[in-house]
Enzyme design. Structure first.
Site, PDB file in Angstrom:
ATOM      1  N   ASN A 110     -19.758  56.088 -24.172  1.00 42.12           N
ATOM      2  CA  ASN A 110     -20.291  55.101 -23.667  1.00 42.12           C
ATOM      3  C   ASN A 110     -20.515  53.671 -24.429  1.00 42.12           C
ATOM      4  O   ASN A 110     -20.907  53.944 -25.509  1.00 42.12           O
ATOM      5  CB  ASN A 110     -21.658  55.403 -22.820  1.00 42.12           C
ATOM      6  CG  ASN A 110     -22.321  54.334 -22.114  1.00 42.12           C
ATOM      7  OD1 ASN A 110     -22.471  53.136 -22.571  1.00 42.12           O
ATOM      8  ND2 ASN A 110     -22.508  54.781 -20.802  1.00 42.12           N
ATOM      9  N   HIS A 130     -18.205  53.694 -19.646  1.00 41.07           N
ATOM     10  CA  HIS A 130     -18.883  54.852 -19.741  1.00 41.07           C
ATOM     11  C   HIS A 130     -18.027  55.909 -20.512  1.00 41.07           C
ATOM     12  O   HIS A 130     -16.721  55.541 -20.798  1.00 41.07           O
ATOM     13  CB  HIS A 130     -18.923  55.589 -18.158  1.00 41.07           C
ATOM     14  CG  HIS A 130     -20.091  54.987 -17.333  1.00 41.07           C
ATOM     15  ND1 HIS A 130     -20.530  55.478 -16.251  1.00 41.07           N
ATOM     16  CD2 HIS A 130     -20.828  53.829 -17.771  1.00 41.07           C
ATOM     17  CE1 HIS A 130     -21.480  54.746 -15.959  1.00 41.07           C
ATOM     18  NE2 HIS A 130     -21.854  53.917 -16.654  1.00 41.07           N
ATOM     19  N   GLU A 175     -16.274  58.592 -19.963  1.00 39.42           N
ATOM     20  CA  GLU A 175     -15.150  58.981 -19.302  1.00 39.42           C
ATOM     21  C   GLU A 175     -13.905  58.051 -19.255  1.00 39.42           C
ATOM     22  O   GLU A 175     -12.842  58.301 -19.580  1.00 39.42           O
ATOM     23  CB  GLU A 175     -15.638  59.539 -17.960  1.00 39.42           C
ATOM     24  CG  GLU A 175     -16.404  60.511 -17.913  1.00 39.42           C
ATOM     25  CD  GLU A 175     -17.679  60.301 -17.752  1.00 39.42           C
ATOM     26  OE1 GLU A 175     -18.290  59.059 -18.398  1.00 39.42           O
ATOM     27  OE2 GLU A 175     -18.619  61.138 -17.173  1.00 39.42           O
ATOM     28  N   SER A 219     -22.850  64.794 -16.099  1.00 39.59           N
ATOM     29  CA  SER A 219     -22.300  64.692 -14.902  1.00 39.59           C
ATOM     30  C   SER A 219     -21.916  63.470 -14.424  1.00 39.59           C
ATOM     31  O   SER A 219     -22.498  62.284 -14.815  1.00 39.59           O
ATOM     32  CB  SER A 219     -23.405  65.281 -13.918  1.00 39.59           C
ATOM     33  OG  SER A 219     -22.996  65.170 -12.474  1.00 39.59           O
ATOM     34  N   CYS A 235     -20.636  59.710 -13.030  1.00 37.59           N
ATOM     35  CA  CYS A 235     -21.060  59.097 -11.913  1.00 37.59           C
ATOM     36  C   CYS A 235     -19.886  58.653 -10.930  1.00 37.59           C
ATOM     37  O   CYS A 235     -18.680  59.213 -11.227  1.00 37.59           O
ATOM     38  CB  CYS A 235     -21.389  57.571 -12.516  1.00 37.59           C
ATOM     39  SG  CYS A 235     -20.204  56.501 -13.018  1.00 37.59           S
ATOM     40  N   CYS A 268     -16.669  56.935 -12.792  1.00 44.00           N
ATOM     41  CA  CYS A 268     -16.011  58.045 -13.432  1.00 44.00           C
ATOM     42  C   CYS A 268     -15.270  59.177 -12.565  1.00 44.00           C
ATOM     43  O   CYS A 268     -14.240  59.416 -12.780  1.00 44.00           O
ATOM     44  CB  CYS A 268     -16.813  58.702 -14.620  1.00 44.00           C
ATOM     45  SG  CYS A 268     -17.284  57.226 -15.676  1.00 44.00           S
ATOM     46  N   ASP A 322     -27.343  51.327 -16.611  1.00 43.10           N
ATOM     47  CA  ASP A 322     -26.207  52.289 -16.738  1.00 43.10           C
ATOM     48  C   ASP A 322     -25.882  52.917 -15.435  1.00 43.10           C
ATOM     49  O   ASP A 322     -24.443  53.048 -15.032  1.00 43.10           O
ATOM     50  CB  ASP A 322     -25.948  53.261 -17.835  1.00 43.10           C
ATOM     51  CG  ASP A 322     -24.836  53.525 -18.458  1.00 43.10           C
ATOM     52  OD1 ASP A 322     -24.033  52.491 -18.550  1.00 43.10           O
ATOM     53  OD2 ASP A 322     -24.434  54.643 -18.660  1.00 43.10           O
TER      54      ASP A 322
END
Lengths: 146, 146
Positions: free
Chosen positions: B39, B50, B52, B77, B79, B82, B142
């Site tokens: 991130n 982010h 990912e 996990s 969002c 992503c 975020d």
């Protein structure tokens, strides 16, 4: 046509002039553009800078209260990634130039309460059709199909 | 622990050392890491990087055939944004460090046929809990909540 969709189209045309995929987007907060963007796959070798993502990035870090009062304009129906960004930030309204060349995640957006308006503007359709016909491979790569 | 999740955690720790949000990710193709990321909201003022997304960007432009054989590892996990990128590129499998600090779009991913594995690793949970407790505002920003 709405001046904001014209601004999104101007971004798409800028991308095309750079040799890129002609998709543009603007994010409008209370009648003012806070972020403009266009697809940068070709120009920057980017896998994530779709037009909408580029507009989010150029809008910079914004509080949820700003996103909650914003409208996102995009020349083409937003893919899963861009729709996910719209959901993450709680953008309540999306105005789409066309969804004939590519149908993105409009159902997902509507299902989560986002207001979605599709203009099916002939100039947006023509721009994408020309690009896809002349650059099928880069287009398919951009939507994860090649 | 799986060496690839360890690499994702190492990315998260790198982000933390830079003053950023400690979430990391790697994309693995046929047993080789092709993209690493963390991130970068704080470090680059980014609204879209982010962990990912940064991993996708660092993996660069890839054909669909590569994504179709890849596994994405992420410490937290994913969002909506992503998860949307995972769907766009047809990543078939996602391994998640933990979903106790934040539950992303796992149901959407599973509903679209993505294999989702959640480790709920205590070190991932502890890293996020500490960060969220000390930086609640940047964390809420975020995830589009502040």
């Amino acid at each position: 046509m709405d001046a904001f969709m014209q601004a999104a189209i101007a971004e798409a045309e800028k991308g095309l002039a750079e040799g890129g995929i002609p998709i543009g987007s603007v994010i409008v907060h209370r009648g003012r553009i806070i972020g403009r963007g266009h697809n940068r796959r070709v120009q920057q070798g980017s896998a994530i800078l779709h037009g909408e993502m580029d507009a989010f990035e150029n809008a910079g870090r914004q509080p949820a209260s700003v996103y909650a009062e914003s409208v996102l304009y995009t020349t083409l129906s937003p893919c899963a990634m861009c729709s996910g960004a719209i959901l993450l930030y709680g953008i309540p309204k999306v105005i789409i130039g066309e969804n004939q060349s590519f149908l993105g995640e409009e159902l997902l957006l509507r299902g989560r309460g986002v207001e979605v308006e599709v203009l099916n503007d002939p100039s947006c359709v023509a721009m994408m059709r020309r690009f896809i016909a002349s650059h099928p491979q880069v287009w398919n790569e951009d939507i994860g199909q090649d």
